[in-house]
Write an enzyme that holds these catalytic residues in place. Structure first.
Site, PDB file in Angstrom:
ATOM      1  CD  GLU A   1       5.186  -0.989   1.841  1.00  0.00           C
ATOM      2  OE1 GLU A   1       6.311  -1.495   1.619  1.00  0.00           O
ATOM      3  OE2 GLU A   1       4.301  -0.868   0.959  1.00  0.00           O
TER       4      GLU A   1
ATOM      5  CB  CYS B   1       4.522   1.172 -12.436  1.00  0.00           C
ATOM      6  SG  CYS B   1       5.764   0.839 -11.158  1.00  0.00           S
TER       7      CYS B   1
ATOM      8  CB  ALA C   1      -0.960   0.017   1.197  1.00  0.00           C
TER       9      ALA C   1
ATOM     10  N   PRO D   1       3.015   4.499  -0.892  1.00  0.00           N
ATOM     11  CG  PRO D   1       3.308   6.611  -1.870  1.00  0.00           C
ATOM     12  CD  PRO D   1       3.394   5.147  -2.180  1.00  0.00           C
ATOM     13  N   GLY D   2       0.428   5.236  -0.137  1.00  0.00           N
ATOM     14  CA  GLY D   2      -0.954   5.441   0.290  1.00  0.00           C
ATOM     15  C   GLY D   2      -1.907   5.941  -0.771  1.00  0.00           C
TER      16      GLY D   2
END
Length: 468
Positions: free
Chosen positions: A132, A230, A109, A111-112
């Site tokens: 995390e 990504c 998760a 940085p949020g």
């Protein structure tokens, strides 16, 4: 300075599109933010800011902004009015389509961004577990959950295997934004370029399969899961999903109906997987030469079967706190410092309180006992017990709306006292301000102060204060 082996592979994959793809690295990267619907809406936000905003096509609350806008330096950022997020990274949570009342896991998760996006969709109802594995990144995740005023999230610091043993068949939906080789971030991240290798792509692909297997164990029958990376590497994207589906025939790729594919999303490519599963065309890619965002891949999956609601009731519940003396200090704070609307906002959860040392938290509804987990934030942090009194937390200030506090100092957006407050200085307001006071930039809370006859002593957290 892109890795040559990476370029060779992309040229083979993209063929006639390769020159356009390569040219995209000469373009400036796109920047975006996502407004927090618990604090504002699209029309209000557009009226209140001078930012140059254009909508992100795959996220209703997402906006591109221009470099000169600098939203990270605006006080609205500290008030949690929006979250700065790479536009392509908004797609996975948007397609998860989390609903109020569900149990949701954001497995990787920090940085949020995705957790706060999911929380917005849940509208404060249900249970969100944001996990995390890296402790330092988990702390940043917890801070962003706090800044966005989220009350129904638990932040954990575990590996996926430990969570799978604790939460079998527990979640209605899961996001797996897997650690990857980061090829889609090459345009913005020099470190990702320098660390890339074919060996690292293989290592990431193997690790992703382990994480997916653990996520599958935690998803309820009938639940849905979004997998995203990504990167452009087929080993981590189409081939990764194909490998997972071979091991888990109970999963299938969800197909969206015609008209549900927004501008900017391209179909996945079955020919890039070893078995060329035709359903992979229903997964998604975001290409930097076709879309206003960095490279991304996502797949929306469903686990077959149905879930009996009574099975949830078999889980062990937490041991709630209800110490008599401490309860009286809490109730005194609620009575003096909150309006009826503020008290009502917390009342439903006042029978779900737990104490960590002297720190008091309100657990989200449906939270099981957390005895064997590393938990950084077990729900909404209400505050701490001091000597014969209760002191509210910074998290509570961001959770509350101005009308829910009994004493409020509203500062206009151009008031020099806003910067003074964010630096930790005393600020001043009307003489009738008294007690715990919610310091706001217009209609958005920045934090607490303690007022006496209009002089407001600063209680903005020292670690968040602007230096200089």
């Amino acid at each position: 300075m892109l890795p040559q082996l990476f370029l060779d592979r992309m040229k083979q994959m993209l063929e006639e599109e390769y020159p356009a793809f390569l040219n995209s690295y000469e373009d400036a990267r796109y920047q975006a933010l996502r407004i927090n619907p618990s604090k504002t809406d699209r029309n209000r936000f557009a009226e209140e800011t001078s930012f140059h905003l254009q909508p992100v096509p795959w996220e209703a609350n997402g906006f591109y902004y221009e470099k000169e806008d600098q939203p990270g330096k605006h006080p609205y950022h500290e008030a949690g009015v929006y979250y700065i997020q790479e536009p392509s990274a908004m797609a996975p949570a948007a397609y998860l389509d989390a609903q109020p009342g569900e149990k949701v896991l954001d497995l990787c998760a920090a940085p949020g961004g995705k957790s706060t996006q999911i929380a917005a969709a849940m509208q404060g109802k249900g249970l969100l577990v944001s996990n995390e594995i890296h402790p330092a990144r988990a702390k940043i995740l917890s801070q962003n959950v706090e800044r966005m005023g989220i009350g129904n999230a638990i932040v954990t610091n575990e590996d996926s295997g430990s969570l799978a043993r604790f939460f079998p068949d527990f979640f209605d939906c899961i996001v797996v934004d897997a650690p990857c080789s980061g090829e889609g971030m090459f345009r913005k991240d020099e470190q990702a370029r320098n660390e890339w290798s074919e060996a690292n792509v293989k290592l990431c692909a193997e690790r992703q399969q382990e994480i997916l297997d653990n996520a599958a164990e935690m998803l309820k029958p009938g639940g849905r899961m979004v997998y995203s990376t990504c990167t452009f590497a087929p080993e981590e994207d189409e081939d990764g999903i194909s490998s997972f589906l071979k091991r888990h025939p109970e999963f299938s790729i969800l197909r969206l109906e015609a008209g549900e594919y927004p501008e900017g999303l391209s179909c996945g490519c079955p020919e890039w997987s070893q078995d060329q599963n035709p359903d992979l065309r229903y997964t998604f890619r975001i290409w930097p030469h076709k879309s206003e965002g960095e490279g991304h891949y996502l797949a929306l999956l469903r686990k077959e079967g149905t879930w009996a609601a009574e099975d949830d009731r078999k889980r062990k519940i937490p041991k709630y706190w209800n110490e008599k003396a401490g309860r009286s200090y809490l109730e005194e704070f609620l009575k003096k410092s909150l309006t009826k609307a503020g008290h009502d906002a917390l009342e439903a959860g006042l029978d779900r309180l737990i104490l960590f040392g002297d720190q008091l938290y309100q657990l989200p509804e449906g939270t099981p006992a957390l005895d064997r987990l590393r938990v950084l934030r077990p729900g909404l942090h209400l505050g701490a017990f001091k000597t014969k009194r209760f002191e509210p937390s910074h998290a509570l200030s961001h959770y509350l709306k101005p009308e829910q506090a009994a004493s409020v100092l509203k500062l206009e957006r151009d008031d020099a006292q806003i910067l003074a407050y964010l630096k930790g200085n005393t600020v001043n307001g009307p003489s009738d301000l008294s007690g715990w006071t919610l310091v706001c930039i217009e209609g958005y809370a920045l934090g607490w102060g303690k007022a006496v006859s209009g002089t407001v002593k600063n209680h903005y957290p020292k670690g968040l204060r602007i230096q200089g």
